[in-house]
Design an enzyme around this catalytic site. Structure first.
Site, PDB file in Angstrom:
ATOM      1  N   GLU A   1       0.825  -1.197   0.000  1.00  0.00           N
ATOM      2  CA  GLU A   1       0.000   0.000   0.000  1.00  0.00           C
ATOM      3  C   GLU A   1       0.868   1.258   0.000  1.00  0.00           C
ATOM      4  OE1 GLU A   1      -4.038  -1.666   2.071  1.00  0.00           O
ATOM      5  OE2 GLU A   1      -2.408  -1.091   3.382  1.00  0.00           O
TER       6      GLU A   1
ATOM      7  N   CYS B   1       3.505   8.377   1.486  1.00  0.00           N
ATOM      8  CA  CYS B   1       4.028   7.362   2.409  1.00  0.00           C
ATOM      9  C   CYS B   1       4.207   6.083   1.611  1.00  0.00           C
ATOM     10  CB  CYS B   1       3.025   7.183   3.546  1.00  0.00           C
ATOM     11  SG  CYS B   1       3.522   5.922   4.723  1.00  0.00           S
TER      12      CYS B   1
ATOM     13  N   CYS C   1       6.482  -7.348   6.849  1.00  0.00           N
ATOM     14  CA  CYS C   1       7.677  -6.917   7.587  1.00  0.00           C
ATOM     15  C   CYS C   1       8.149  -8.105   8.414  1.00  0.00           C
ATOM     16  CB  CYS C   1       7.320  -5.737   8.501  1.00  0.00           C
ATOM     17  SG  CYS C   1       8.744  -5.028   9.355  1.00  0.00           S
TER      18      CYS C   1
ATOM     19  N   CYS D   1       6.542  -5.793  15.549  1.00  0.00           N
ATOM     20  CA  CYS D   1       6.149  -4.824  16.572  1.00  0.00           C
ATOM     21  C   CYS D   1       4.685  -5.104  16.926  1.00  0.00           C
ATOM     22  CB  CYS D   1       6.341  -3.412  16.040  1.00  0.00           C
ATOM     23  SG  CYS D   1       8.051  -3.117  15.537  1.00  0.00           S
TER      24      CYS D   1
ATOM     25  N   CYS E   1       1.615  -3.013  15.566  1.00  0.00           N
ATOM     26  CA  CYS E   1       1.608  -2.665  14.138  1.00  0.00           C
ATOM     27  C   CYS E   1       0.914  -3.735  13.321  1.00  0.00           C
ATOM     28  CB  CYS E   1       3.054  -2.482  13.661  1.00  0.00           C
ATOM     29  SG  CYS E   1       3.163  -2.192  11.888  1.00  0.00           S
TER      30      CYS E   1
ATOM     31  N   GLY F   1       6.855  -2.330   5.929  1.00  0.00           N
ATOM     32  CA  GLY F   1       8.226  -2.815   5.858  1.00  0.00           C
ATOM     33  C   GLY F   1       9.226  -2.002   6.637  1.00  0.00           C
ATOM     34  N   GLU F   2      10.385  -2.625   6.857  1.00  0.00           N
ATOM     35  CA  GLU F   2      11.496  -1.958   7.535  1.00  0.00           C
ATOM     36  C   GLU F   2      12.508  -1.573   6.454  1.00  0.00           C
ATOM     37  OE1 GLU F   2      12.641  -0.674  10.526  1.00  0.00           O
ATOM     38  OE2 GLU F   2      14.275  -0.242   9.142  1.00  0.00           O
TER      39      GLU F   2
ATOM     40  N   SER G   1      11.992   6.081   8.006  1.00  0.00           N
ATOM     41  CA  SER G   1      11.663   5.677   9.370  1.00  0.00           C
ATOM     42  C   SER G   1      12.153   4.259   9.630  1.00  0.00           C
ATOM     43  CB  SER G   1      10.148   5.743   9.576  1.00  0.00           C
ATOM     44  OG  SER G   1       9.808   5.254  10.855  1.00  0.00           O
TER      45      SER G   1
ATOM     46  N   SER H   1      11.355   4.807  15.293  1.00  0.00           N
ATOM     47  CA  SER H   1      10.177   4.356  16.040  1.00  0.00           C
ATOM     48  C   SER H   1      10.629   4.032  17.453  1.00  0.00           C
ATOM     49  CB  SER H   1       9.603   3.114  15.370  1.00  0.00           C
ATOM     50  OG  SER H   1       9.091   3.461  14.117  1.00  0.00           O
ATOM     51  N   PHE H   2      10.480   4.987  18.349  1.00  0.00           N
ATOM     52  CA  PHE H   2      11.064   4.841  19.680  1.00  0.00           C
ATOM     53  C   PHE H   2      10.110   4.102  20.623  1.00  0.00           C
ATOM     54  CE2 PHE H   2      13.485   6.412  23.415  1.00  0.00           C
ATOM     55  CZ  PHE H   2      14.718   5.995  22.972  1.00  0.00           C
ATOM     56  N   HIS H   3       9.017   4.722  20.920  1.00  0.00           N
ATOM     57  CA  HIS H   3       7.849   4.074  21.560  1.00  0.00           C
ATOM     58  C   HIS H   3       7.992   3.587  22.998  1.00  0.00           C
ATOM     59  CE1 HIS H   3       6.429   4.389  17.535  1.00  0.00           C
ATOM     60  NE2 HIS H   3       6.872   3.236  17.085  1.00  0.00           N
TER      61      HIS H   3
ATOM     62  N   ASN I   1      -3.419   3.840  16.312  1.00  0.00           N
ATOM     63  CA  ASN I   1      -4.516   3.555  15.388  1.00  0.00           C
ATOM     64  C   ASN I   1      -4.916   2.094  15.541  1.00  0.00           C
ATOM     65  OD1 ASN I   1      -4.669   6.137  14.086  1.00  0.00           O
ATOM     66  ND2 ASN I   1      -2.685   5.651  13.169  1.00  0.00           N
TER      67      ASN I   1
ATOM     68  N   CYS J   1      -1.280   5.354  10.007  1.00  0.00           N
ATOM     69  CA  CYS J   1      -0.041   4.677  10.407  1.00  0.00           C
ATOM     70  C   CYS J   1      -0.347   3.335  11.051  1.00  0.00           C
ATOM     71  CB  CYS J   1       0.690   5.454  11.492  1.00  0.00           C
ATOM     72  SG  CYS J   1       1.249   7.032  11.022  1.00  0.00           S
TER      73      CYS J   1
HETATM   74  N1  SAH Z   1       9.253  -0.064   9.761  1.00  0.00           N
HETATM   75  C1  SAH Z   1       9.476   1.313   9.925  1.00  0.00           C
HETATM   76  C2  SAH Z   1       8.580   2.161   9.072  1.00  0.00           C
HETATM   77  C3  SAH Z   1       7.116   1.778   8.983  1.00  0.00           C
HETATM   78  S1  SAH Z   1       6.113   2.039  10.377  1.00  0.00           S
HETATM   79  C4  SAH Z   1       9.357   1.701  11.371  1.00  0.00           C
HETATM   80  O1  SAH Z   1       8.916   0.901  12.159  1.00  0.00           O
HETATM   81  O2  SAH Z   1       9.756   2.812  11.709  1.00  0.00           O
HETATM   82  C5  SAH Z   1       5.781   3.788  10.380  1.00  0.00           C
HETATM   83  C6  SAH Z   1       5.396   4.325  11.765  1.00  0.00           C
HETATM   84  O3  SAH Z   1       4.051   3.931  12.128  1.00  0.00           O
HETATM   85  C7  SAH Z   1       6.297   3.795  12.857  1.00  0.00           C
HETATM   86  O4  SAH Z   1       6.684   4.795  13.746  1.00  0.00           O
HETATM   87  C8  SAH Z   1       5.400   2.815  13.542  1.00  0.00           C
HETATM   88  O5  SAH Z   1       5.858   2.577  14.818  1.00  0.00           O
HETATM   89  C9  SAH Z   1       4.060   3.495  13.463  1.00  0.00           C
HETATM   90  N2  SAH Z   1       2.933   2.608  13.723  1.00  0.00           N
HETATM   91  C10 SAH Z   1       2.862   1.293  13.480  1.00  0.00           C
HETATM   92  N3  SAH Z   1       1.664   0.806  13.863  1.00  0.00           N
HETATM   93  C11 SAH Z   1       0.962   1.832  14.373  1.00  0.00           C
HETATM   94  C12 SAH Z   1      -0.364   1.961  14.896  1.00  0.00           C
HETATM   95  N4  SAH Z   1      -1.192   0.927  14.950  1.00  0.00           N
HETATM   96  N5  SAH Z   1      -0.753   3.177  15.312  1.00  0.00           N
HETATM   97  C13 SAH Z   1       0.067   4.237  15.193  1.00  0.00           C
HETATM   98  N6  SAH Z   1       1.316   4.180  14.696  1.00  0.00           N
HETATM   99  C14 SAH Z   1       1.770   2.982  14.275  1.00  0.00           C
HETATM  100 FE1  SF4 Z   2       7.736  -3.490  10.786  1.00  0.00          FE
HETATM  101 FE2  SF4 Z   2       7.765  -0.862  11.358  1.00  0.00          FE
HETATM  102 FE3  SF4 Z   2       5.541  -2.306  11.704  1.00  0.00          FE
HETATM  103 FE4  SF4 Z   2       7.622  -2.676  13.326  1.00  0.00          FE
HETATM  104  S1  SF4 Z   2       6.390  -0.788  13.118  1.00  0.00           S
HETATM  105  S2  SF4 Z   2       6.385  -4.319  12.368  1.00  0.00           S
HETATM  106  S3  SF4 Z   2       9.332  -2.403  11.921  1.00  0.00           S
HETATM  107  S4  SF4 Z   2       6.538  -1.906   9.751  1.00  0.00           S
END
Ligand code: SAH
Ligand code: SF4
Length: 395
Positions: free
Chosen positions: A115, A128, A135, A139, A142, A196-197, A228, A250-252, A327, A370
């Site tokens: 997508e 985006c 991936c 996480c 995600c 994806g990463e 990212s 993506s710190f979190h 989300n 996201c």
């Molecule tokens: N793999 C890379 C890039 C894709 S994710 C990464 O992890 O950085 C893009 C962003 O969306 C990241 O910061 C991820 O942590 C965030 N993200 C993933 N799932 C989410 C969700 N359900 N709600 C809000 N942000 C989310």
């Molecule tokens: Fe992959 Fe980024 Fe999602 Fe983590 S947040 S599963 S690295 S796409």
């Protein structure tokens, strides 16, 4: 390595044998394009000039048919057509959100789907883009991470997403016009924040971004491209040196314990190692600041204490903190933090001297926000229990 826990669980990696056929010129670097032209008989001393001409047709004018490349001799155009194509991935569907966000479902070679999301804002338009089908990382918050099928996109499939959006936006320049004459660019920014990463597909992402930045084509400044990563530490300095774009991470989580449960790659490269790599990035890439993405999960990472720990951890790093309200997606083991909690968290970060914008979810009605990206046709999905087990939370 600080833990023996597997980072990559039960994913199926799709072999990368793409169907045979004429060579697609989209996604080749200038050097690769030049070599391809020499291989079909272009005299070596002409190769550089021909590369420049074809490059401009493809990336500046958006031309796909060799017959339209009118500054090349007719028989040379025919020879190109016999050997090459200028092809983009297929757009399977296009959805438009009530807020103007556009989501494209894109089919790549082999039938897999990714997508791409276009987000219009008053002062910019951000695309985006995805770098992998699925991936390999998992996480726990995600949606993409629940997808079992994984394959790296080629450089052509990555840059192809940009070209698809420019087609849809009608943004290729008209003959006689420079780009940008018609006003601000509709597609002005790129974020590698789709599926994806990106740092697990480094070469293809690099080549695609160098094409997007090339001044004789799409010509986006490196400051308008943000990659990212979840924290693939060894590739961070390479990103600075070989791409030079802006970096988001993506710190979190503010302790290794919490971050291990959210971003499992933290077990391999924990917070301290990640911060060392981030500290070095701005100097290496000559970019001003790093974006810290922080998803707000109710009761998990959203306390005042977390906010204070966060600002302490990043002290000395030029940074902006992007707070992302979680989300939801079907089966997700988390809830979004309450708005007043997000505000309180943002205030602490802001008072410590960092910009702390709260990202407004875009395109939620079409599952384009996201972390919601995942191809609708993708069937092999982890169960709710598997997701919860990996996250270390009970349902
Ligand atoms: N793999 C890379 C890039 C894709 S994710 C990464 O992890 O950085 C893009 C962003 O969306 C990241 O910061 C991820 O942590 C965030 N993200 C993933 N799932 C989410 C969700 N359900 N709600 C809000 N942000 C989310
Ligand atoms: Fe992959 Fe980024 Fe999602 Fe983590 S947040 S599963 S690295 S796409």
């Amino acid at each position: 390595m600080s833990s023996s826990a597997p980072i990559t669980q039960d994913v199926v990696t799709i072999p990368r044998n793409l169907p045979e056929g004429p060579v697609n010129l989209v996604g080749l670097t200038r050097e690769q394009l030049s070599t391809a032209l020499i291989e079909i008989g272009t005299p070596e001393k002409q190769a550089r000039m021909r590369t420049g001409q074809i490059w401009q047709w493809i990336y500046h004018w958006g031309v796909r048919d060799f017959a339209d490349m009118t500054n090349l001799a007719k028989d040379y155009r025919a020879m190109l057509a016999d050997n090459f194509v200028v092809a983009l991935p297929e757009v399977v569907s296009r959805q438009v959100s009530t807020d103007g966000t556009r989501k494209y479902l894109v089919r790549i070679a082999g039938g897999h789907e990714v997508e791409t999301v276009y987000i219009p804002e008053p002062d910019r338009g951000t695309l985006c883009i995805s770098s992998q089908v699925g991936c390999t990382l998992t996480c726990s918050f995600c949606h993409t991470g629940t997808q079992k099928l994984v394959r790296n996109l080629t450089a052509g499939e990555i840059v192809g997403q940009i070209m698809i959006a420019r087609d849809d936006l009608g943004e290729w320049p008209e003959p006689g016009q420079g780009s940008g004459v018609a006003g601000p660019r509709l597609l002005s920014n790129i974020v590698l924040m789709g599926m994806g990463e990106p740092l697990y597909n480094f070469e293809a992402v690099r080549d695609a971004m160098l094409i997007a930045m090339d001044g004789e084509g799409i010509s986006l400044s490196r400051r308008r491209i943000t990659l990212s990563t979840s924290g693939v530490v060894p590739e961070i300095s390479r990103t600075a040196e070989e791409i030079g774009c802006m970096l988001a991470v993506s710190f979190h989580g503010t302790t290794d314990e919490v971050r291990n449960g959210l971003v499992p790659i933290n077990k391999r490269w924990p917070i301290a190692e990640l911060l060392d790599a981030l500290r070095a990035y701005p100097k290496l890439s000559n970019s001003e600041r790093i974006t810290f993405e922080y998803v707000m999960l109710k009761g998990v990472n959203d306390s005042d204490e977390d906010a204070r720990r966060l600002v302490k951890l990043i002290r000395g790093i030029p940074a902006k903190i992007n707070l992302i309200p979680f989300n939801e997606w079907p089966g997700a083991p988390y809830e979004r933090s309450d708005p007043d909690r997000i505000e309180a968290f943002a205030d602490i970060v802001h008072n410590a001297g960092y910009a702390s914008p709260v990202r407004r979810p875009r395109g939620e009605d079409i599952m384009a926000a996201c972390g919601q990206l995942k191809s609708a046709t993708e069937r092999a999905r982890k169960s709710r229990a598997e997701i919860a087990a990996e996250a270390g939370v009970s349902t």
